[in-house]
Design a protein around this motif. Structure first.
Motif, PDB file in Angstrom:
ATOM      1  N   SER A  95      -3.320  -3.334  -3.601  1.00 24.53           N
ATOM      2  CA  SER A  95      -2.609  -2.828  -2.440  1.00 24.53           C
ATOM      3  C   SER A  95      -3.546  -2.833  -1.236  1.00 24.53           C
ATOM      4  O   SER A  95      -4.742  -3.119  -1.347  1.00 24.53           O
ATOM      5  CB  SER A  95      -2.093  -1.419  -2.715  1.00 24.53           C
ATOM      6  OG  SER A  95      -3.165  -0.558  -3.036  1.00 24.53           O
ATOM      7  N   PRO A 124       8.030  -1.547   4.396  1.00 26.60           N
ATOM      8  CA  PRO A 124       8.457  -0.656   3.304  1.00 26.60           C
ATOM      9  C   PRO A 124       7.275  -0.072   2.549  1.00 26.60           C
ATOM     10  O   PRO A 124       6.182  -0.642   2.522  1.00 26.60           O
ATOM     11  CB  PRO A 124       9.271  -1.593   2.398  1.00 26.60           C
ATOM     12  CG  PRO A 124       8.678  -2.948   2.643  1.00 26.60           C
ATOM     13  CD  PRO A 124       8.274  -2.980   4.087  1.00 26.60           C
ATOM     14  N   ASP A 125       7.520   1.083   1.930  1.00 26.96           N
ATOM     15  CA  ASP A 125       6.593   1.703   0.972  1.00 26.96           C
ATOM     16  C   ASP A 125       5.251   2.072   1.576  1.00 26.96           C
ATOM     17  O   ASP A 125       4.215   2.049   0.894  1.00 26.96           O
ATOM     18  CB  ASP A 125       6.390   0.797  -0.247  1.00 26.96           C
ATOM     19  CG  ASP A 125       7.686   0.514  -0.980  1.00 26.96           C
ATOM     20  OD1 ASP A 125       8.500   1.448  -1.098  1.00 26.96           O
ATOM     21  OD2 ASP A 125       7.893  -0.632  -1.419  1.00 26.96           O
ATOM     22  N   ILE A 127       2.673   4.815   2.811  1.00 29.63           N
ATOM     23  CA  ILE A 127       2.383   6.223   2.508  1.00 29.63           C
ATOM     24  C   ILE A 127       1.272   6.698   3.435  1.00 29.63           C
ATOM     25  O   ILE A 127       0.278   5.994   3.645  1.00 29.63           O
ATOM     26  CB  ILE A 127       1.932   6.396   1.038  1.00 29.63           C
ATOM     27  CG1 ILE A 127       2.993   5.872   0.076  1.00 29.63           C
ATOM     28  CG2 ILE A 127       1.620   7.860   0.748  1.00 29.63           C
ATOM     29  CD1 ILE A 127       4.248   6.702   0.009  1.00 29.63           C
ATOM     30  N   PRO A 156       6.029   9.271   2.155  1.00 28.81           N
ATOM     31  CA  PRO A 156       6.448   7.933   2.575  1.00 28.81           C
ATOM     32  C   PRO A 156       6.944   7.938   4.020  1.00 28.81           C
ATOM     33  O   PRO A 156       7.516   8.920   4.494  1.00 28.81           O
ATOM     34  CB  PRO A 156       7.568   7.583   1.594  1.00 28.81           C
ATOM     35  CG  PRO A 156       8.068   8.895   1.090  1.00 28.81           C
ATOM     36  CD  PRO A 156       6.913   9.836   1.126  1.00 28.81           C
ATOM     37  N   ALA A 193      -0.247   0.879   1.521  1.00 32.01           N
ATOM     38  CA  ALA A 193       0.996   0.122   1.363  1.00 32.01           C
ATOM     39  C   ALA A 193       0.760  -0.956   0.313  1.00 32.01           C
ATOM     40  O   ALA A 193      -0.377  -1.349   0.055  1.00 32.01           O
ATOM     41  CB  ALA A 193       1.419  -0.511   2.689  1.00 32.01           C
ATOM     42  N   SER A 739       6.963  -0.462 -10.507  1.00 33.39           N
ATOM     43  CA  SER A 739       5.905   0.210  -9.764  1.00 33.39           C
ATOM     44  C   SER A 739       4.936   0.906 -10.713  1.00 33.39           C
ATOM     45  O   SER A 739       5.337   1.690 -11.572  1.00 33.39           O
ATOM     46  CB  SER A 739       6.519   1.243  -8.809  1.00 33.39           C
ATOM     47  OG  SER A 739       5.521   1.981  -8.147  1.00 33.39           O
TER      48      SER A 739
END
Length: 821
Positions: A95, A124-125, A127, A156, A193, A739
């Motif tokens: 990541s 998206p996604d 944090i 998030p 992310a 995930s």
């Protein structure tokens, strides 16, 4: 009107939906008939805000610990701070992530409650985590990217491109007193992310704990959850409400404080019109983390009109006392049975029961409680950190009326169940929950284990702890007695076969995380016939490893070999043939760098995994499987683990062999022979959706399949590969699911014409890196330190001897492991 629960729950019958006439009085929604409280105490800091409208307010990028990983690009754009996570910010787990920070001046952590961040993104996604205090310097090339000494859970960010306000909890959890006692010199954000991303931060506001309570001496506030309001009183003070007590009346509330150094004496009482008074609760609370949940029985006051008084007192005038969501109601009963869908018999599970609109149901009496907490300090008993609990076959609980969401799970081999249950005042709702396997690994000869559980035990606790691991479908739970330079924790009462507690095919066994140091890593020893500790020679890990082997056990390194500079210890101990395994799956990550490093040097290492409960989320979230074939016994488990018959998993299941030989086998062939490689990954379309299956040889992907290809799916991936035997090689299979779902086998080690299986293309580079690790350690032990967790310098002479021995081995390996002629 009636309503049936969804088909996945087999109800004993349908239940009436709640009517508008049932009694449910939310006290915090009533107008108080009286209230009084003290002014705020002096010394409360003012809030701090950054708006990024001027260049001088730039928060700076935090340098990653690993100098080969890039920092975020930070720039002012249209009144916001844009943080860009590019390809260079990829971390070891694949990541992207980076930090930003601002200097502050000796902030006391106990003063601050939240960071309020206004931000937007289209990715998206993403944090965002609050973080504090930069680590003092960059680490080695394989250090993690994370640059902060302390952090809090993140949230998030909505990917709609619109600005939203995110309230990040900056409060210190009780068990983190090591960092909470240190003043803050930097306040930061860590942004992560799954892929490259850009986030714009429009403002950041640091909010003191007491600030939300500054406007009035008593009132109602949202405390971290807008659906669960809290009555507050600045002590000494009280707030009173006029209520009518219903039949079988229960008063549900939670007690909370803001500061550990300011304990509060809570009192709840009821007074009728004739002046008669009933004391319902008197309790002192001094722990600011979490809530004391209390359900008070008012049955004896049913039908009376009373004045309900919520009062608080404290030595420090103005201390904020919190009464969470006080509610008066007639309860209903929720009765749940849990059965194995195939066998039809009761089974253990992990359950979570949430009330629609926010809140957790009370802990059922049937919940299986075991004292747990980090550092061997009690933090929990019946509830887990996420408010789940373990039950065996059935439970019932008296709850306020409403709709409840039930989650029932039993490890990755079972399909989790989720559904809503409606509870009516004064009535009972009955449901049966079927737990269904999608795969049966014991029937295939594989038994799951968690090599890293910290719970102290005696024979009295054994049956309870065994039910915990059975509820996670863990067949072997290794309970580790933990040590450091000063003491040991999580005591185990016996070792080897004497320390085994087994019922059917579930087993507890004793192990140790000891020795463990900041400078050379944390170690684990399993299945030995005794505990081994040499406090006077604490940093000489090889003494422990040799003795553990004499006692029939296995030795290895925890935390991927990454945490706490474990790569230094691995360099000394693997190269001197002291190590049997590495934990490669933990904390939701599969990290392979150090594992592949030593495999490429020709050293066989078994792949293991463990949860590190209670520091990590839950028992069994990372596990390993050992092939035993027949019934589970301690002896067979130990011997097959020693033989490397393992794979690790947080979801996908693996089958793998080379020429019919299982993981851990050394396969002797001749040049020109063919290697028949077979791999299968098994998953579940919803719970464990497979993403890919790979064959790796010397760490390189030589075959890969994905769902959608001919004959492949999210539930089954298969590779049949034919390779020429050209030279020694290690070969393994790995799989990726949803995930944080991974799996990886221990390799098959292929020897060609008597060769080893090392990787000649990178062995010299690997050895040079090992020399660099030894240089690091030599520098570390040359500098005396006053820090209690940095004691290696006291063992300089003995460590220098071990470093010298390792360097001689490296020189010999350079001569033998170089490129083939």
């Amino acid at each position: 009107m009636t309503r049936c629960i969804a088909a996945i729950l087999l109800l004993a019958g349908c239940v009436a939906a709640p009517s508008n006439t049932q009694q449910l009085v939310r006290i915090y929604e009533l107008e108080p008939v009286a209230s009084d409280g003290a002014p705020l105490p002096t010394g409360v800091p003012d809030p701090m805000e950054w708006r990024f409208v001027a260049e001088e307010e730039v928060w700076r990028p935090a340098l990653p610990r690993n100098p080969t990983i890039a920092a975020a690009r930070v720039e002012h754009v249209d009144g916001s701070l844009r943080i860009t996570l590019g390809e260079g910010t990829r971390t070891g787990g694949g990541s992207v992530g980076a930090g930003i920070y601002s200097d502050v001046s000796d902030w006391a952590p106990g003063d601050w409650g939240f960071l309020e961040v206004r931000a937007r993104t289209t990715n998206p996604d993403v944090i965002i985590n609050p973080a504090f205090n930069l680590l003092p310097k960059q680490g080695p090339d394989d250090a993690g990217a994370y640059p902060f000494a302390d952090s809090r859970p993140g949230t998030p960010v909505a990917p709609d491109g619109e600005p939203h306000v995110y309230l990040l909890n900056a409060d210190c959890p009780v068990w983190r007193n090591d960092t909470c006692d240190t003043t803050w010199q930097q306040v930061g954000l860590w942004i992560g992310a799954p892929d490259t991303a850009s986030v714009e931060v429009l403002s950041i506001r640091a909010i003191p704990k007491e600030l939300p309570y500054a406007e009035a001496t008593t009132g109602v506030r949202d405390v971290g959850d807008p659906q669960r309001p809290t009555v507050y009183v600045r002590a000494p003070g009280a707030v009173e409400y006029r209520v009518s007590v219903p039949t079988s009346g229960q008063l549900d509330l939670g007690l909370g404080v803001l500061r550990d150094e300011a304990p509060v004496d809570f009192r709840v009482s009821a007074v009728d019109d004739d002046g008669a008074e009933w004391s319902l609760l008197e309790e002192r609370r001094a722990e600011h983390s979490g809530w004391s949940r209390r359900v008070l029985d008012l049955t004896h006051l049913a039908g009376r009109e009373v004045t309900l008084r919520l009062a608080a007192d404290a030595e420090r005038s103005g201390t904020v006392a919190l009464f969470r969501e006080p509610t008066l109601y007639t309860p209903g009963e929720l009765a749940i049975e849990i059965v194995d869908d195939e066998l039809g018999s009761p089974t253990t599970i992990r359950a979570r029961l949430e009330r629609q609109g926010g809140g957790i149901a009370p802990l059922p009496e049937a919940a299986i409680g075991v004292l747990w907490g980090p550092n061997d300090v009690g933090q929990g008993f019946g509830f887990q950190r996420d408010s789940s609990f373990y039950v065996d076959g059935a439970f019932s609980v008296s709850v306020r009326p409403g709709t409840y969401h039930l989650t029932a799970s039993k490890g990755p081999e079972f399909v989790s169940v989720e559904d809503d249950l409606v509870v009516t005042a004064g009535e009972q709702t009955n449901a049966t929950v079927p737990m269904r396997r999608w795969v049966d690994m014991p029937a295939r000869g594989w038994y799951s284990g968690d090599d890293h559980i910290h719970l102290r035990r005696s024979p009295r606790e054994d049956p309870l702890i065994l039910k915990w691991i059975a509820a996670e479908d863990i067949h072997v739970g290794a309970l580790l007695q933990m040590g450091d330079f000063w003491a040991t924790y999580f005591a185990q009462y016996a070792w080897g076969t004497d320390g085994v507690y087994q019922l059917d095919d579930f087993m507890l066994t004793s192990g140790q995380e000891e020795p463990r140091t900041h400078e050379i890593g944390h170690t684990i020893s399993l299945a030995a016939d005794d505990f081994v500790r040499y406090q006077g020679d604490y940093y000489y890990y090889d003494r422990v490893f040799d003795r553990v082997h004499e006692l029939g056990g296995l030795t290895g390194y925890a935390h991927h070999g990454v945490g706490f500079h474990g790569y230094r210890g691995l360099t000394m101990d693997v190269l001197r043939n002291k190590v049997d395994f590495i934990e490669i799956l933990q904390f939701g990550q599969m990290q392979l760098e150090h594992y592949y490093h030593f495999l490429d040097l020709g050293f066989p290492l078994t792949a293991l995994a463990g949860s590190d409960f209670p520091w990590s989320g839950q028992i069994g979230e990372a596990r390993f499987y050992t092939h035993i074939g027949g019934e589970l016994t301690f002896g067979d488990w130990r011997e097959n683990m020693k033989a490397g018959r393992t794979f690790v998993s947080s979801g996908p299941m693996l089958e793998f062999d080379v020429n019919g030989e299982m993981p851990g086998t050394t396969l002797a062939v001749e040049a020109g022979d063919r290697l028949s490689v077979r791999a299968r990954a098994l998953g579940h379309a919803e719970q464990v959706p497979l993403g890919s299956l790979e064959i790796v040889a010397h760490g390189e992907v030589v075959a890969r399949v994905e769902p959608g290809e001919s004959g492949q799916s999210t539930e089954r991936l298969a590779i049949d590969l034919d390779l020429p035997a050209e030279g020694g090689v290690w070969i393994a299979a790995r799989a990726y699911g949803g995930s944080r779902q991974y799996a990886h086998t221990t390799p098959v080690y292929v020897s060609v014409d008597g060769s080893g299986f090392h990787n000649p293309t990178n062995a010299l580079d690997r050895l040079e890196l090992n020399e660099h690790y030894l240089d690091e350690l030599e520098h570390e032990i040359s500098q005396p330190s006053e820090a209690t967790n940095l004691q290696a310098w006291r063992y300089r002479e003995g460590l220098e001897l071990r470093i010298e021995e390792t360097r001689r081995i490296i020189e010999r390996l350079k001569e033998t492991l170089g490129p083939r002629g």
